[in-house]
Write a protein that holds these residues in place. Sequence first.
Motif, PDB file in Angstrom:
ATOM      1  N   LEU A 133       7.346   9.990   3.924  1.00 38.56           N
ATOM      2  CA  LEU A 133       6.954  11.344   3.538  1.00 38.56           C
ATOM      3  C   LEU A 133       7.886  12.390   4.155  1.00 38.56           C
ATOM      4  O   LEU A 133       7.435  13.448   4.603  1.00 38.56           O
ATOM      5  CB  LEU A 133       5.503  11.612   3.945  1.00 38.56           C
TER       6      LEU A 133
ATOM      7  N   ASN B 196      -6.127   9.788  12.809  1.00 37.60           N
ATOM      8  CA  ASN B 196      -6.754  10.708  11.843  1.00 37.60           C
ATOM      9  C   ASN B 196      -5.783  11.267  10.806  1.00 37.60           C
ATOM     10  O   ASN B 196      -6.161  11.478   9.655  1.00 37.60           O
ATOM     11  CB  ASN B 196      -7.436  11.850  12.598  1.00 37.60           C
ATOM     12  N   THR B 197      -4.545  11.512  11.225  1.00 36.11           N
ATOM     13  CA  THR B 197      -3.565  12.005  10.254  1.00 36.11           C
ATOM     14  C   THR B 197      -3.367  10.957   9.160  1.00 36.11           C
ATOM     15  O   THR B 197      -3.393  11.269   7.964  1.00 36.11           O
ATOM     16  CB  THR B 197      -2.215  12.306  10.944  1.00 36.11           C
TER      17      THR B 197
ATOM     18  N   MET C 196      -6.190  10.657   6.692  1.00 38.04           N
ATOM     19  CA  MET C 196      -6.194  11.779   5.750  1.00 38.04           C
ATOM     20  C   MET C 196      -5.061  11.629   4.739  1.00 38.04           C
ATOM     21  O   MET C 196      -5.238  11.965   3.558  1.00 38.04           O
ATOM     22  CB  MET C 196      -6.055  13.086   6.536  1.00 38.04           C
ATOM     23  N   LEU C 197      -3.918  11.114   5.179  1.00 39.08           N
ATOM     24  CA  LEU C 197      -2.828  10.871   4.224  1.00 39.08           C
ATOM     25  C   LEU C 197      -3.288   9.888   3.150  1.00 39.08           C
ATOM     26  O   LEU C 197      -2.931  10.015   1.979  1.00 39.08           O
ATOM     27  CB  LEU C 197      -1.584  10.347   4.954  1.00 39.08           C
TER      28      LEU C 197
ATOM     29  N   GLU D 146      -6.315   9.711   2.055  1.00 36.77           N
ATOM     30  CA  GLU D 146      -7.162  10.500   1.141  1.00 36.77           C
ATOM     31  C   GLU D 146      -6.314  11.258   0.132  1.00 36.77           C
ATOM     32  O   GLU D 146      -6.757  11.530  -0.983  1.00 36.77           O
ATOM     33  CB  GLU D 146      -8.023  11.493   1.921  1.00 36.77           C
ATOM     34  N   TYR D 147      -5.116  11.635   0.554  1.00 35.68           N
ATOM     35  CA  TYR D 147      -4.203  12.327  -0.364  1.00 35.68           C
ATOM     36  C   TYR D 147      -3.442  11.337  -1.251  1.00 35.68           C
ATOM     37  O   TYR D 147      -2.491  11.717  -1.927  1.00 35.68           O
ATOM     38  CB  TYR D 147      -3.218  13.205   0.416  1.00 35.68           C
ATOM     39  N   GLY D 148      -3.837  10.072  -1.199  1.00 38.82           N
ATOM     40  CA  GLY D 148      -3.244   9.088  -2.096  1.00 38.82           C
ATOM     41  C   GLY D 148      -1.912   8.538  -1.627  1.00 38.82           C
ATOM     42  O   GLY D 148      -1.192   7.901  -2.399  1.00 38.82           O
ATOM     43  N   GLN D 149      -1.568   8.768  -0.369  1.00 36.36           N
ATOM     44  CA  GLN D 149      -0.298   8.269   0.158  1.00 36.36           C
ATOM     45  C   GLN D 149      -0.480   6.867   0.738  1.00 36.36           C
ATOM     46  O   GLN D 149      -1.524   6.550   1.292  1.00 36.36           O
ATOM     47  CB  GLN D 149       0.232   9.207   1.249  1.00 36.36           C
TER      48      GLN D 149
ATOM     49  N   ASP E 144      -1.767   9.677  15.801  1.00 39.97           N
ATOM     50  CA  ASP E 144      -1.681  11.137  15.738  1.00 39.97           C
ATOM     51  C   ASP E 144      -0.660  11.684  16.737  1.00 39.97           C
ATOM     52  O   ASP E 144       0.132  12.576  16.422  1.00 39.97           O
ATOM     53  CB  ASP E 144      -3.057  11.758  15.990  1.00 39.97           C
TER      54      ASP E 144
END
Lengths: 329, 329
Positions: free
Chosen positions: B59, B92-93, B96-97, B99-102, B110
Amino acid sequence: MTTGIENSPPRENSRKIIALAGGVGGAKLALGLYKHLQSQKRSGELVIIGNTGDDLEYLGLQISPDLDTLMYTLAGRVNTANGWGLQDDTGNTLTMLGEYGQENWFWLGDQDFATHIVRTHLLSQGQRLTEVTEELRRRLAIDCQLLPMCDEPVRTLVETAEAGQLAFQEYFVKRRANDTVIGLAFEGAAEATISPEIRQALTDPAMIIFCPSNPYLSIRPILAVPGMPELLRSSAANLVVVSPIVGGQALKGPAAAIMSSLGQVETPSALGIAQVYAGFAQRFVLDTVDADQKAAIEALHFRVLVTNTVMKTDEDKVRLAQEILQEFS
Amino acid sequence: MTTGIENSPPRENSRKIIALAGGVGGAKLALGLYKHLQSQKRSGELVIIGNTGDDLEYLGLQISPDLDTLMYTLAGRVNTANGWGLQDDTGNTLTMLGEYGQENWFWLGDQDFATHIVRTHLLSQGQRLTEVTEELRRRLAIDCQLLPMCDEPVRTLVETAEAGQLAFQEYFVKRRANDTVIGLAFEGAAEATISPEIRQALTDPAMIIFCPSNPYLSIRPILAVPGMPELLRSSAANLVVVSPIVGGQALKGPAAAIMSSLGQVETPSALGIAQVYAGFAQRFVLDTVDADQKAAIEALHFRVLVTNTVMKTDEDKVRLAQEILQEFS
């Protein structure tokens, strides 16, 4: 992850309800509008236009605080104690960045970093901020449109009496909005353009609502996009201003102080807000505690809705949204 | 943060002890060398050269897994259960990534993200990877040199029987090193150059140690930098190989399997490792369980130190480092 949203596109033929918003204050009414319209299966009609004047670049990451506040709020994920950031987020990345000697006064949570990493990555691949924001909100299962005010970078610069010109977040976060604001500039605004998505949304909208955001720091950057005021004004829709000043105080942030320091009014008030938008908007939402200003605001050619505008609970937000839509549709 | 390190530069006149290392396996001996030399106030003499063939971009972030493992280990901050990553780090990062489909199969903590964010930022500002790594290790109060094998990007590509050519981390992490390795390539190596810092460190060093890292995946990328083998061999210092194979098994990772699949030896063994380095290095550190291979290794013109090479505790690491320095200085 499939959210099912892909299968329910907004009804393209329905007239849009436009909400212009900054961060925390505006996000409350945005959430009310969203929840109310969602309960009527009409959330596809809602288009929220967010301020990006307070965007910043931090260690190469592109951060859009107002868009994120709106997005996290609409997703039901916002840290309700702060009004911004993600709930239950941790701060380990930022702490470690401090160990590496980096400035870390702008608080960013660990989950939050994921947003900035993805945004930065997609922008670097050539996507426009509008497209990136669309991707992020879809992933968070938000089924209304959330549009940045433009795709080009615009930076709000704050001229202060104490410290000269400051980048917005330096004024707002680092120095806690303690300086006297004597001027504002919107760097890059002259080169900004109306995005195709905003032009489409503003084609015959049903209503345009100025959320109770700071008119100087949140709304003026949006209006600084060339052509934006004309586009809003050319619409047949009502332009509705929800006062961010209640009982002479800003609901949140430095709006009241700035009203005075910019020299526009002697005493910050809802009437002062009405003066800011006079000749531009035609509808005004006034808090019951300020009902005595109704006649003066009407004299500025506003039709005025007097109601309780302080939104503490989600029910408050939905009720206010519903009243505004009913009154001015 | 002031560490005081800035005030104690390595003594430029002292001859360097060079350690070539990959990730987890090599980092153990690197730590032993560091702690031993630190106890003698000689850590400024230590130069660790790390493999960057398994670096990746995720990314837009520049990740150097082996350098980070070495850095976290030397800083006393490594997650000792894994041998990599930072202790007590959270994820956690990365969640969440997701969740963003990554894709998020490459675990990054983190705190760890802070390393990658700073590295990426400094690289984007034009710093070389060597300079960036220097900045990071200073901030973590590491007072020996840690150098990437080169500043240019080199990418180890793994040719597998089952899935064709794979990027290193796809082979190693995503597919858990389960594929049969039939070839290796080091993309970009032809364009890589010896950095001024490595050239300086390799000017008349006291000793050059090949840490017990995978000779194919960790050491060969370093030797793929044009001029590196010649520079190492031209030194008057002893080239010391510490066997990563003990009792026919790799201490860590797929070294034994690769030895077989690349067809170099029928049975993975310390002797096989000696064959890989024969004619290049002159000293060999053999585990006591493999003492029966000593004569065969000596026949390849190695002087052999037989000792316990399995490093479970920090004391093991320091003792092994001390023995090697004593035996071959």
